[in-house]
Design a protein around this motif. Structure first.
Motif, short mmCIF file in Angstrom:
data_model
loop_
_atom_site.label_atom_id
_atom_site.label_comp_id
_atom_site.label_asym_id
_atom_site.label_seq_id
_atom_site.Cartn_x
_atom_site.Cartn_y
_atom_site.Cartn_z
N LEU A 87 0.85 -1.19 0.00
CA LEU A 87 0.00 0.00 0.00
C LEU A 87 0.88 1.24 0.00
N THR A 88 0.45 2.27 -0.70
CA THR A 88 1.22 3.51 -0.71
C THR A 88 1.22 4.14 0.68
N ASN A 89 2.32 4.83 0.99
CA ASN A 89 2.47 5.44 2.31
C ASN A 89 1.88 6.85 2.32
N ALA A 90 2.17 7.59 3.36
CA ALA A 90 1.60 8.93 3.52
C ALA A 90 2.02 9.88 2.41
N ASP A 91 3.13 9.59 1.76
CA ASP A 91 3.61 10.43 0.66
C ASP A 91 3.21 9.90 -0.70
N MET A 253 -2.61 27.00 12.62
CA MET A 253 -1.32 26.52 13.10
C MET A 253 -0.33 26.54 11.94
N THR A 254 0.95 26.54 12.29
CA THR A 254 2.00 26.61 11.27
C THR A 254 2.93 25.42 11.29
N ALA A 255 2.79 24.53 12.25
CA ALA A 255 3.69 23.37 12.35
C ALA A 255 2.87 22.14 12.68
N PRO A 256 3.39 20.96 12.37
CA PRO A 256 2.67 19.73 12.70
C PRO A 256 2.37 19.65 14.19
N GLY A 257 1.24 19.06 14.52
CA GLY A 257 0.78 18.94 15.90
C GLY A 257 -0.73 18.89 15.90
N VAL A 258 -1.33 19.10 17.04
CA VAL A 258 -2.78 19.17 17.14
C VAL A 258 -3.16 20.47 17.83
N PHE A 259 -4.31 21.00 17.45
CA PHE A 259 -4.73 22.29 17.97
C PHE A 259 -6.24 22.28 18.10
N GLU A 260 -6.73 22.40 19.31
CA GLU A 260 -8.17 22.47 19.55
C GLU A 260 -8.72 23.74 18.91
N ILE A 261 -9.73 23.59 18.07
CA ILE A 261 -10.28 24.75 17.38
C ILE A 261 -11.00 25.63 18.40
N PRO A 262 -10.61 26.89 18.53
CA PRO A 262 -11.17 27.75 19.58
C PRO A 262 -12.48 28.39 19.17
N ALA A 263 -13.26 28.75 20.15
CA ALA A 263 -14.48 29.51 19.92
C ALA A 263 -14.13 30.82 19.23
N GLY A 264 -14.92 31.18 18.26
CA GLY A 264 -14.69 32.42 17.52
C GLY A 264 -14.00 32.21 16.19
N SER A 279 -0.41 14.89 7.65
CA SER A 279 0.51 13.76 7.81
C SER A 279 0.88 13.49 9.26
N PHE A 280 0.32 14.23 10.20
CA PHE A 280 0.75 14.12 11.59
C PHE A 280 0.52 12.72 12.14
N TYR A 281 -0.65 12.14 11.87
CA TYR A 281 -0.95 10.80 12.36
C TYR A 281 -0.61 9.71 11.34
N ALA A 282 -0.36 10.10 10.10
CA ALA A 282 -0.12 9.16 8.99
C ALA A 282 -1.33 8.28 8.72
N GLY A 283 -2.51 8.69 9.19
CA GLY A 283 -3.73 7.98 8.84
C GLY A 283 -4.09 8.29 7.40
N PRO A 284 -4.36 7.28 6.57
CA PRO A 284 -4.60 7.55 5.15
C PRO A 284 -5.78 8.47 4.89
N GLY A 285 -6.82 8.40 5.73
CA GLY A 285 -7.98 9.24 5.50
C GLY A 285 -7.73 10.71 5.72
N MET A 291 -8.17 18.83 1.15
CA MET A 291 -8.48 19.47 -0.12
C MET A 291 -7.74 20.78 -0.32
N SER A 292 -7.62 21.59 0.71
CA SER A 292 -6.95 22.88 0.59
C SER A 292 -5.85 22.95 1.64
N GLY A 293 -4.70 23.50 1.26
CA GLY A 293 -3.61 23.62 2.21
C GLY A 293 -3.12 22.27 2.70
N GLU A 294 -2.61 22.26 3.95
CA GLU A 294 -2.00 21.05 4.50
C GLU A 294 -2.67 20.57 5.78
N PHE A 295 -3.65 21.34 6.27
CA PHE A 295 -4.25 21.01 7.56
C PHE A 295 -5.70 20.58 7.39
#
Length: 389
Positions: A87-91, A253-264, A279-285, A291-295
């Motif tokens: 199977l193809t990887n994250a890249d 956000m500007t770097a890999p990681g997780v960020f809780e989406i804030p109110a507003g 690609s942070f979790y490498a989950g294929p889905g 669709m847009s950008g990287e996040f």
């Protein structure tokens, strides 16, 4: 003290003795920087690879804007008649390890090899090169002591475009495409319909007893479109709110990681929704739904999430996919309220192989719940909505 005499007599004598003793081991530049013996086998390994990409503009060319396709199956037919699959990887790469010396790898014998890309259900190859062949020969001194006489070219995959939905008994569905041609959709006994589509604007008309009850405008892009079950119910729709917005979660956000989406964020309230790099979790889905950008966003820990506002807003739609391959076929359940009154409710099936666009057209709601039936993460991108003045 004379210039250059920086040590005592005893220390200088010790250093001189060390230099004399070390002279026996002194080498030349050639000793320290030896050239490779190119006729000798290295005994190492390297990858021979094939790239599978999402052909977003469906033009059959790997060009700007296209994205890697994770979890695509690639078969390798070997000279001994056996076949292995990766199977193809994250890249987007399917990698097969190659070595003339390490005999436990995938490509170890010279001969004729053939690669074959097997698209997931509902996808087709756009580049016309699903099968590619090459001869491999022994090449001592190369990283794997073996090379391919010709390398593979990227293989593009795109989803088969459809417009689908469900209607009440007795409702007929007709679709008018960008070319102006109108055709009736076949509605099954369960009220479900699905019709092939092409990119562009479509008009979907719902009628009962010969009377046109409602028209839905659908823009088909890079993914199959699923209409809300409310589309064909015949009830009058409120006028759409005037201000259109789309959030893609890339400005959080500007770097890999997780960020809780804030109110507003985007002028709305958010609960239990998290943004992350595709690609942070490498989950294929996560990769295949971006669709847009990287996040991208997802419902944290697979638990129910909400988007809400004190002022009514229209939920136009969003791209949805299953975050993980273990969640293939997960059911997404969406429910919306106006205050305390339920207003809309829909279900759709998710895949880690690629997204669907859910054309919700939920109007003047104050709360949207995003839930998965088995508590797996749903990947979300390009969340579109409208607000009032």
């Amino acid at each position: 003290m004379k210039r250059g005499l920086l040590f005592s007599g005893v220390a200088a004598a010790a250093i001189g003795l060390a230099m004399v003793c070390g002279a026996a081991n002194a080498g030349t530049a050639q000793d320290y920087y030896p050239a490779r013996a190119w006729g000798a086998f290295s005994g190492g390994q390297m990858n021979t690879s094939l790239l599978v990409f999402r052909d977003l503009n469906r033009n059959g060319v790997y060009d700007m804007g296209d994205r890697p396709m994770s979890r695509a199956a690639v078969e390798l037919d070997k000279p001994n008649g056996s076949t292995i699959m990766r199977l193809t990887n994250a890249d987007g790469f399917a990698n097969f390890r190659m070595s003339a010396i390490q005999r436990d790898l995938e490509v170890v014998d010279p001969g004729h090899y053939a690669f074959r890309v097997v698209p997931p259900p509902g996808f087709s190859v756009t580049t016309g090169n699903a099968v590619q062949e090459s001869d491999y020969v022994v090449s001592p001194g190369s990283p794997g002591d073996m090379i391919a006489l010709s390398t593979t070219h990227p293989v593009g995959i795109a989803a088969d475009l459809t417009i689908s939905g469900a209607v009440a008994a007795g409702v007929r569905v007709s679709l008018t495409g960008p070319d102006g041609v109108t055709a009736a959709a076949k509605v099954g006994p369960d009220g479900r319909f699905s019709a092939p589509a092409t990119p562009g604007q479509w008009l979907v008309d719902f009628s009962a007893a010969g009377v046109n009850e409602r028209r839905h405008v659908v823009v088909v892009g890079q993914a199959p479109v699923v209409l809300s079950s409310s589309s064909g119910k015949g009830r009058p729709a409120e006028a759409p709110l005037p201000n259109a917005h789309v959030v893609g979660f890339d400005d959080l956000m500007t770097a890999p990681g997780v960020f809780e989406i804030p109110a507003g964020y985007g002028g709305l309230g958010w609960y239990n929704l998290v943004a992350t790099h595709q690609s942070f979790y490498a989950g294929p889905g996560y990769i295949n739904t971006t669709m847009s950008g990287e996040f991208i966003a997802y419902n944290s820990s697979g638990h129910p999430a909400q988007v809400f506002s004190d002022k009514p807003f229209d939920f136009t739609g969003a791209y949805f996919g299953a975050g993980w391959d273990d969640a293939e076929g997960e059911t997404l359940m969406l429910k919306a309220w106006r205050g305390d009154e339920p207003a809309y409710e829909d279900q759709l099936v998710l895949s880690a192989n690629g997204m669907v666009y859910f054309a919700a057209d939920y109007r003047r709601i104050t709360r949207l719940e995003i839930r998965t039936q088995h508590y797996w993460q749903a990947a979300i991108d390009d969340f579109a909505y409208r607000t009032g003045p």
